[in-house]
Write a protein that holds these residues in place. Structure first.
Motif, PDB file in Angstrom:
ATOM      1  N   GLY A  37       0.858  -1.156  -0.026  1.00 40.19           N
ATOM      2  CA  GLY A  37      -0.004   0.066   0.007  1.00 40.19           C
ATOM      3  C   GLY A  37       0.726   1.416   0.063  1.00 40.19           C
ATOM      4  N   ASN A  38       2.141   1.297   0.441  1.00 45.74           N
ATOM      5  CA  ASN A  38       3.075   2.540   0.523  1.00 45.74           C
ATOM      6  C   ASN A  38       3.218   2.946  -1.106  1.00 45.74           C
ATOM      7  N   SER A  39       2.932   2.119  -2.051  1.00 44.09           N
ATOM      8  CA  SER A  39       3.224   2.484  -3.496  1.00 44.09           C
ATOM      9  C   SER A  39       1.954   3.488  -3.702  1.00 44.09           C
ATOM     10  N   TYR A  40       0.851   3.720  -2.879  1.00 45.83           N
ATOM     11  CA  TYR A  40      -0.065   4.555  -3.198  1.00 45.83           C
ATOM     12  C   TYR A  40       0.415   6.170  -2.836  1.00 45.83           C
ATOM     13  N   LEU A  41       1.173   6.174  -1.576  1.00 45.00           N
ATOM     14  CA  LEU A  41       1.823   7.483  -1.350  1.00 45.00           C
ATOM     15  C   LEU A  41       2.711   7.790  -2.293  1.00 45.00           C
ATOM     16  N   SER A  42       3.641   6.831  -2.970  1.00 38.90           N
ATOM     17  CA  SER A  42       4.799   7.335  -4.113  1.00 38.90           C
ATOM     18  C   SER A  42       3.995   7.654  -5.151  1.00 38.90           C
ATOM     19  N   MET A  43       2.593   7.346  -5.540  1.00 37.38           N
ATOM     20  CA  MET A  43       1.640   7.885  -6.780  1.00 37.38           C
ATOM     21  C   MET A  43       1.436   9.315  -6.367  1.00 37.38           C
ATOM     22  N   VAL A  44       0.825   9.464  -5.243  1.00 37.93           N
ATOM     23  CA  VAL A  44       0.277  10.888  -4.759  1.00 37.93           C
ATOM     24  C   VAL A  44       1.618  11.921  -4.823  1.00 37.93           C
ATOM     25  N   LEU A  45       2.834  11.319  -4.092  1.00 37.58           N
ATOM     26  CA  LEU A  45       4.017  12.310  -4.155  1.00 37.58           C
ATOM     27  C   LEU A  45       4.359  12.649  -5.584  1.00 37.58           C
ATOM     28  N   LEU A  46       4.222  11.770  -6.569  1.00 37.89           N
ATOM     29  CA  LEU A  46       4.653  11.941  -7.969  1.00 37.89           C
ATOM     30  C   LEU A  46       3.740  12.978  -8.530  1.00 37.89           C
ATOM     31  N   ILE A  47       2.359  12.674  -8.341  1.00 38.02           N
ATOM     32  CA  ILE A  47       1.522  13.764  -8.790  1.00 38.02           C
ATOM     33  C   ILE A  47       1.603  15.011  -8.423  1.00 38.02           C
ATOM     34  N   ALA A  48       1.819  15.325  -7.191  1.00 36.48           N
ATOM     35  CA  ALA A  48       1.843  16.561  -6.359  1.00 36.48           C
ATOM     36  C   ALA A  48       3.054  17.065  -7.061  1.00 36.48           C
ATOM     37  N   LEU A  49       4.358  16.408  -7.186  1.00 37.14           N
ATOM     38  CA  LEU A  49       5.488  17.029  -7.543  1.00 37.14           C
ATOM     39  C   LEU A  49       5.396  17.627  -9.107  1.00 37.14           C
ATOM     40  N   LEU A  50       4.508  16.648 -10.005  1.00 32.84           N
ATOM     41  CA  LEU A  50       4.591  17.064 -11.277  1.00 32.84           C
ATOM     42  C   LEU A  50       3.564  18.119 -11.491  1.00 32.84           C
ATOM     43  N   LEU A  51       2.493  18.395 -10.683  1.00 32.63           N
ATOM     44  CA  LEU A  51       1.545  19.499 -10.617  1.00 32.63           C
ATOM     45  C   LEU A  51       2.572  20.717 -10.246  1.00 32.63           C
ATOM     46  N   ASN A  52       3.242  20.622  -9.442  1.00 31.10           N
ATOM     47  CA  ASN A  52       4.228  21.607  -9.128  1.00 31.10           C
ATOM     48  C   ASN A  52       5.273  22.093  -9.985  1.00 31.10           C
ATOM     49  N   ILE A  53       6.084  21.212 -10.607  1.00 29.64           N
ATOM     50  CA  ILE A  53       7.089  21.479 -11.623  1.00 29.64           C
ATOM     51  C   ILE A  53       6.552  21.377 -12.911  1.00 29.64           C
ATOM     52  N   GLY A  54       5.542  20.793 -13.214  1.00 29.85           N
ATOM     53  CA  GLY A  54       5.119  20.884 -14.784  1.00 29.85           C
ATOM     54  C   GLY A  54       4.046  21.676 -15.069  1.00 29.85           C
ATOM     55  N   MET A  55       3.383  21.896 -13.920  1.00 28.81           N
ATOM     56  CA  MET A  55       1.947  22.756 -14.435  1.00 28.81           C
ATOM     57  C   MET A  55       2.038  24.164 -13.501  1.00 28.81           C
ATOM     58  N   ALA A  56       3.144  24.205 -12.799  1.00 28.07           N
ATOM     59  CA  ALA A  56       3.451  25.613 -11.961  1.00 28.07           C
ATOM     60  C   ALA A  56       2.015  26.030 -11.025  1.00 28.07           C
ATOM     61  N   LEU A  57       1.585  24.699 -10.585  1.00 27.93           N
ATOM     62  CA  LEU A  57       0.484  24.963  -9.560  1.00 27.93           C
ATOM     63  C   LEU A  57       1.038  24.882  -8.104  1.00 27.93           C
ATOM     64  N   ARG A  58       1.020  25.995  -7.384  1.00 31.37           N
ATOM     65  CA  ARG A  58       1.728  26.169  -6.199  1.00 31.37           C
ATOM     66  C   ARG A  58       0.984  25.403  -5.186  1.00 31.37           C
ATOM     67  N   TRP A  59      -0.456  25.190  -5.124  1.00 33.47           N
ATOM     68  CA  TRP A  59      -1.199  24.298  -4.419  1.00 33.47           C
ATOM     69  C   TRP A  59      -1.262  22.820  -4.616  1.00 33.47           C
ATOM     70  N   GLY A  60      -0.276  22.356  -5.571  1.00 34.06           N
ATOM     71  CA  GLY A  60      -0.124  20.919  -5.890  1.00 34.06           C
ATOM     72  C   GLY A  60       0.838  20.028  -4.774  1.00 34.06           C
TER      73      GLY A  60
END
Length: 229
Positions: free
Chosen positions: A175-198
């Motif tokens: 189940g820890n892979s779920y947190l890895s997926m959330v982290l990946l999406i959050a970092l991509l939102l921040n660096i890829g889409m420039a969304l500061r709330w990501g």
């Protein structure tokens, strides 16, 4: 002339002797010990638990170092969960044939979940934005690949050992892979889409999962059951 025939079935060695002249059959059953096979599974699970603990410690170290340079709430929340998971894996390695779940680990997950809420909420309240981290994305991607493999193998061994406690540990690891997926999406939102709330949103999304692990351990502490599949 006596005739001998050997056959093996259901871990029993059967010796049959037939004699044409006398017309009798003598059958001798010899049990083959299963202790060696059981010990092999225990040893494999032990090494797998140690590997998991080391991997989680590396996750925590990497997350801490990256958080110091990026101020990423998602990375630090991920690191807190990894730290508690490393402790849980060490407990598992030390108590494979006993009950590994305990309140210390459960409270650790609850404290980590509270930290995730604080980090994510404070970052949103202040309007801060985490710096982009390519290394953080690599960390999340590697974790998504490694953790499911380890968890699946743990579950296979738990079924062979017929241990519900070990199966629960395997599910926790997987189940820890779920947190890895959330982290990946959050970092991509921040660096890829420039969304500061990501990034802070990623930390808040991790909170219920981390809290659920702690609550589940408290509810299942001390249970001993057998696993059939």
């Amino acid at each position: 002339m006596p005739a001998f025939k050997y056959r093996q079935k259901n871990s029993l060695k059967v010796l049959e002797r037939g004699h044409k002249a006398h017309g009798y059959v003598l059958t001798l059953h010899m049990s083959i010990p299963q202790a060696d096979e059981h010990e092999t599974w225990i040893r494999q699970f032990f090494h797998l638990a140690l590997f998991t603990a080391v991997f989680h410690l590396l996750q925590f170290t990497a997350s801490l170092l990256l958080w110091m340079s990026t101020n990423s709430a998602a990375l630090m929340s991920f690191g807190l969960d990894a730290l508690v998971s490393a402790i849980a894996a060490l407990c598992l390695a030390a108590r494979i044939e006993r009950e590994w779940r305990n309140r210390f680990v459960a409270f650790g997950y609850l404290a980590a979940s509270a930290g995730a809420v604080y980090l994510g909420g404070a970052m949103l309240w202040r309007g801060d934005r985490a710096a982009g981290s390519v290394l953080g994305i690599v960390l999340a991607a590697v974790s998504m690949l490694v953790i499911p493999i380890v968890g699946s193998y743990m579950k296979t061994l738990a079924v062979e050992l017929r241990s519900q406690a070990l199966k629960s540990a395997a599910i926790f690891t997987f189940g820890n892979s779920y947190l890895s997926m959330v982290l990946l999406i959050a970092l991509l939102l921040n660096i890829g889409m420039a969304l500061r709330w990501g990034d802070p949103l990623g930390a808040l999304v991790m909170f219920p999962f981390m809290a659920q692990k702690g609550i589940q351990i408290l509810l299942e502490e001390g249970k001993h059951e057998y696993v059939e599949d």
